[in-house]
Design a protein around this motif. Structure first.
Motif, short mmCIF file in Angstrom:
data_model
loop_
_atom_site.label_atom_id
_atom_site.label_comp_id
_atom_site.label_asym_id
_atom_site.label_seq_id
_atom_site.Cartn_x
_atom_site.Cartn_y
_atom_site.Cartn_z
N VAL A 57 -31.77 47.91 6.49
CA VAL A 57 -30.99 46.67 6.60
C VAL A 57 -29.50 46.97 6.40
CG1 VAL A 57 -30.63 44.35 5.67
CG2 VAL A 57 -32.95 45.26 5.85
N GLU A 58 -29.18 47.85 5.46
CA GLU A 58 -27.78 48.21 5.23
C GLU A 58 -27.18 48.93 6.43
OE1 GLU A 58 -27.53 48.82 0.41
OE2 GLU A 58 -28.37 50.45 1.61
N ARG A 59 -27.93 49.84 7.06
CA ARG A 59 -27.41 50.55 8.24
C ARG A 59 -27.12 49.58 9.38
NH1 ARG A 59 -31.55 53.85 6.92
NH2 ARG A 59 -32.78 53.45 8.81
N VAL A 60 -28.05 48.66 9.60
CA VAL A 60 -27.85 47.68 10.66
C VAL A 60 -26.65 46.79 10.33
CG1 VAL A 60 -28.88 45.75 11.92
CG2 VAL A 60 -30.28 47.74 11.31
N ARG A 61 -26.58 46.36 9.08
CA ARG A 61 -25.44 45.53 8.63
C ARG A 61 -24.12 46.24 8.91
NH1 ARG A 61 -24.63 45.69 2.50
NH2 ARG A 61 -24.00 47.74 3.21
N ASP A 62 -24.05 47.52 8.57
CA ASP A 62 -22.81 48.27 8.73
C ASP A 62 -22.43 48.45 10.20
OD1 ASP A 62 -22.73 48.40 5.97
OD2 ASP A 62 -23.40 50.49 5.88
N VAL A 63 -23.43 48.70 11.05
CA VAL A 63 -23.15 48.85 12.49
C VAL A 63 -22.66 47.53 13.06
CG1 VAL A 63 -24.20 49.24 14.75
CG2 VAL A 63 -24.70 50.79 12.85
N ALA A 100 -18.57 45.87 14.71
CA ALA A 100 -18.37 45.27 16.04
C ALA A 100 -17.34 44.15 15.96
CB ALA A 100 -19.69 44.73 16.57
N SER A 101 -16.65 43.95 17.05
CA SER A 101 -15.64 42.89 17.07
C SER A 101 -16.13 41.64 17.80
CB SER A 101 -14.35 43.40 17.70
OG SER A 101 -14.59 43.83 19.02
N VAL A 102 -17.43 41.52 17.96
CA VAL A 102 -18.03 40.38 18.63
C VAL A 102 -18.43 39.36 17.56
CG1 VAL A 102 -19.95 39.63 20.11
CG2 VAL A 102 -18.87 41.87 20.47
N GLY A 103 -18.04 38.11 17.76
CA GLY A 103 -18.26 37.07 16.77
C GLY A 103 -19.69 36.92 16.31
N ARG A 104 -20.64 36.89 17.24
CA ARG A 104 -22.04 36.70 16.85
C ARG A 104 -22.56 37.89 16.06
NH1 ARG A 104 -25.52 39.45 20.18
NH2 ARG A 104 -24.62 40.20 22.12
N LEU A 105 -22.07 39.09 16.34
CA LEU A 105 -22.49 40.26 15.57
C LEU A 105 -21.89 40.24 14.17
CD1 LEU A 105 -22.37 43.06 18.30
CD2 LEU A 105 -24.31 41.62 17.57
N GLN A 106 -20.69 39.70 14.05
CA GLN A 106 -20.09 39.52 12.72
C GLN A 106 -20.90 38.51 11.91
OE1 GLN A 106 -17.36 40.97 11.15
NE2 GLN A 106 -17.51 42.45 12.80
N ASP A 107 -21.37 37.46 12.58
CA ASP A 107 -22.21 36.47 11.89
C ASP A 107 -23.52 37.11 11.44
OD1 ASP A 107 -20.27 34.55 12.36
OD2 ASP A 107 -21.31 33.67 14.09
N ALA A 108 -24.12 37.93 12.29
CA ALA A 108 -25.35 38.62 11.93
C ALA A 108 -25.10 39.58 10.77
CB ALA A 108 -25.91 39.37 13.14
N HIS A 109 -23.94 40.23 10.77
CA HIS A 109 -23.56 41.13 9.68
C HIS A 109 -23.55 40.38 8.36
CE1 HIS A 109 -20.23 42.52 7.02
NE2 HIS A 109 -20.81 43.68 7.19
N GLU A 110 -23.00 39.19 8.35
CA GLU A 110 -22.95 38.41 7.11
C GLU A 110 -24.35 38.01 6.64
OE1 GLU A 110 -20.09 35.40 6.56
OE2 GLU A 110 -18.52 36.49 7.64
N ASP A 111 -25.21 37.63 7.57
CA ASP A 111 -26.59 37.31 7.18
C ASP A 111 -27.27 38.54 6.59
OD1 ASP A 111 -27.27 34.58 7.57
OD2 ASP A 111 -27.17 34.88 9.74
N ASP A 158 -25.83 41.02 5.11
CA ASP A 158 -25.22 41.29 3.80
C ASP A 158 -25.89 40.44 2.72
OD1 ASP A 158 -23.24 42.76 2.30
OD2 ASP A 158 -22.23 40.84 2.02
N HIS A 159 -26.12 39.19 3.04
CA HIS A 159 -26.83 38.30 2.09
C HIS A 159 -28.26 38.79 1.87
CE1 HIS A 159 -23.60 35.42 1.84
NE2 HIS A 159 -23.61 35.21 3.14
N ALA A 160 -28.91 39.23 2.94
CA ALA A 160 -30.29 39.72 2.81
C ALA A 160 -30.34 40.94 1.90
CB ALA A 160 -30.85 40.07 4.19
N VAL A 161 -29.39 41.86 2.05
CA VAL A 161 -29.35 43.05 1.19
C VAL A 161 -29.21 42.65 -0.27
CG1 VAL A 161 -27.95 45.07 0.55
CG2 VAL A 161 -28.54 44.68 2.94
N THR A 162 -28.35 41.70 -0.53
CA THR A 162 -28.16 41.23 -1.91
C THR A 162 -29.46 40.68 -2.47
OG1 THR A 162 -25.83 40.73 -1.50
CG2 THR A 162 -26.87 39.63 -3.38
N HIS A 163 -30.13 39.84 -1.71
CA HIS A 163 -31.39 39.24 -2.19
C HIS A 163 -32.48 40.30 -2.34
CE1 HIS A 163 -29.77 35.27 -1.98
NE2 HIS A 163 -29.66 35.27 -0.67
#
Length: 105
Positions: A46-52, A56-67, A69-74
């Protein structure tokens, strides 16, 4: 007895999450799905995918990154939390994982 079943439930829950999401997560970054991932191994994916996705500079991928990041925390918190808290933490992680995958596609 409860202390003996708690780690098994914990491992089973992480295994279930891994079974549900590891193929889709790995596909997002062009990796093969890991086999028999440990909880730490699943969090690592999950961390590797989050980091990749975060690079990215694509908005939807940034949104997925944030989700993710929250998943990793939980997920990380669930490793050290009492059994009662683990269920809700893993439920939140599942929601964020599902949302991230849907958003990134």
């Amino acid at each position: 007895m409860a202390t003996q079943t708690q780690p098994q439930e914990h491992t089973d829950t992480f295994a279930a999450l891994s079974d549900c999401f590891d193929t889709d997560l790995a596909a997002l970054i062009g990796e093969g799905a890991p086999r028999n991932a440990t909880p730490a191994g699943f969090i690592g994916l999950v961390e590797r995918v989050r980091d990749v996705l975060g690079s990215a500079s694509v908005g939807r991928l940034q949104d997925a990154h944030e989700d993710l990041d929250h998943a990793v925390t939980h997920l990380t918190d669930a490793l050290t939390s009492p059994a009662g808290d683990q269920r809700s933490l893993l439920a939140w992680a599942r929601t964020h994982l599902r949302d991230a995958i849907e958003t990134a596609r």
